[in-house]
Design an enzyme around this catalytic site. Structure first.
Site, short mmCIF file in Angstrom:
data_model
loop_
_atom_site.label_atom_id
_atom_site.label_comp_id
_atom_site.label_asym_id
_atom_site.label_seq_id
_atom_site.Cartn_x
_atom_site.Cartn_y
_atom_site.Cartn_z
N MET A 138 -1.63 -0.96 0.17
CA MET A 138 -1.69 -2.13 -0.53
C MET A 138 -2.53 -2.55 -1.51
O MET A 138 -2.41 -3.21 -2.20
CB MET A 138 -1.58 -3.17 0.49
CG MET A 138 -0.23 -3.44 1.62
SD MET A 138 1.34 -3.68 0.77
CE MET A 138 1.18 -5.53 0.55
N GLY A 198 -1.82 -1.57 -6.12
CA GLY A 198 -2.00 -2.95 -6.93
C GLY A 198 -1.53 -4.01 -6.45
O GLY A 198 -1.82 -4.98 -7.06
N HIS A 199 -0.67 -4.15 -5.29
CA HIS A 199 -0.19 -5.26 -4.74
C HIS A 199 -1.11 -6.25 -4.40
O HIS A 199 -0.94 -7.31 -4.79
CB HIS A 199 0.89 -4.82 -3.41
CG HIS A 199 1.62 -6.10 -2.79
ND1 HIS A 199 1.04 -6.87 -1.98
CD2 HIS A 199 2.83 -6.15 -3.00
CE1 HIS A 199 1.78 -7.92 -1.89
NE2 HIS A 199 2.88 -7.45 -2.33
N ASP A 200 -2.23 -5.96 -3.57
CA ASP A 200 -3.17 -6.88 -3.22
C ASP A 200 -4.44 -6.68 -3.96
O ASP A 200 -5.51 -7.25 -3.64
CB ASP A 200 -3.62 -6.57 -1.69
CG ASP A 200 -2.44 -6.97 -0.58
OD1 ASP A 200 -1.51 -7.73 -1.22
OD2 ASP A 200 -2.54 -6.59 0.67
N THR A 201 -4.56 -5.96 -4.99
CA THR A 201 -5.66 -6.02 -6.06
C THR A 201 -5.30 -6.20 -7.41
O THR A 201 -5.17 -7.28 -7.79
CB THR A 201 -6.15 -4.65 -5.75
OG1 THR A 201 -5.08 -3.45 -5.92
CG2 THR A 201 -6.92 -3.93 -4.28
#
Length: 296
Positions: free
Chosen positions: A194, A198-201
């Site tokens: 994650m 790039g989802h959580d960053t």
């Protein structure tokens, strides 16, 4: 004079060596490639990715093609992953919270690869297998770095109910082991965690990770032999714009087009269509039937 007994002994010994060879090393030749890898990143608009200093150079740098007319199927994330290997969202769209743990009884890409003798694996970052290689169906692992919803194979009971198939869903660290032993499967689906996707960053984090991951793979001539790699995004970040996602095809099997650009209309179902055409596998009777295979 060589005795017939000696000759038959040599033939039998050679046959034993062949039969003992690992299944992963038996290659089924394809029309356009022998190995295909899919890498999926998370939630970014096409224009934003095109503005990135690394992503904007990948196609030309590796003599590949930027797919400028590639569409995701829906929103949010999970139905897109299901579509990639199942040929359909299987009736779900904006219901992600309810389908994270869903179990689909439909066929998937596995059901057309295996009868043809084509090996496959899902490499998932921060994934851990259950005991004896069983499928781990937990929603999340490793402080939520791994999320089940981004590992589509876990959502198909045709996989999770089969012990041998579960053993093909492995931690991503297994990829380097398979490369070193020359036993990479012919179809590879790679799920970054994650943070890396790039989802959580951020986009810049996904860019840095992709560069660090992809460049060594493509410079490895043994791995990058008769290979095609698709890098794509699951969906756009902005739900109010067309669901066009940045995608690129690279690898030694990819033939570069003019300006390293392919404007053909593709979507996530094209993954299945491409694999099916390459190995003459038939189809799943879903969105893959009408999807356009990639120009490779």
């Amino acid at each position: 004079m060589v005795s017939w007994k000696f000759v038959t002994g040599v033939i039998a010994a050679a046959a034993a060596v062949v039969s003992a060879a690992p299944l992963e090393k038996r290659i089924v030749s394809g029309k356009n490639f022998d190995h295909f890898m899919v890498i999926v990143l998370e939630n970014e608009d096409y224009a934003a990715v095109m503005a990135d200093s690394y992503f904007s150079t990948v196609a030309a740098k590796h003599n590949g093609n930027l797919l400028t007319n590639y569409q995701a199927i829906t929103h949010p994330s999970q139905p897109n992953y299901i579509a990639m290997i199942g040929g359909s969202t299987l009736g779900f769209s904006r219901l992600e919270l309810f389908i994270i743990k869903s179990n689909f009884f439909s066929k998937s890409i596995v059901d057309i690869l295996e009868p043809a003798g084509i090996t496959w694996k899902e490499y998932a970052e921060n994934y851990t297998q259950g005991s004896n290689g069983a499928c781990n169906t937990a929603t999340s692992l490793s402080n939520s770095l791994y999320m089940r919803k981004h590992n589509p194979f876990i959502s198909f009971t045709t996989v999770t109910s089969n012990a041998s198939r579960c053993k093909n869903i492995v931690p991503a660290t297994q990829l380097q082991t398979d490369i070193n032993s020359g036993s990479v499967p012919q179809f590879m689906f790679y799920t970054p965690n994650m943070n890396d996707d790039g989802h959580d960053t951020s986009l810049s984090t996904a860019s840095k990770w992709t560069k660090g991951f992809l460049e060594p793979l493509l410079s490895n001539t043994a791995f990058n032999k008769n290979l095609a790699v698709l890098i794509t995004w699951d969906e756009t970040k902005d739900y109010d714009i067309p669901n066009q996602v940045w995608s690129v095809l690279v690898g030694s099997s990819v033939k570069a087009l003019a300006n390293n650009t392919d404007n053909t209309a593709y979507n996530h179902y094209s993954i299945l269509a491409t694999v099916e055409e390459n190995w003459s596998l038939g189809n799943l009777g879903q969105g893959d039937v009408s999807a356009t295979p990639f120009n490779i």
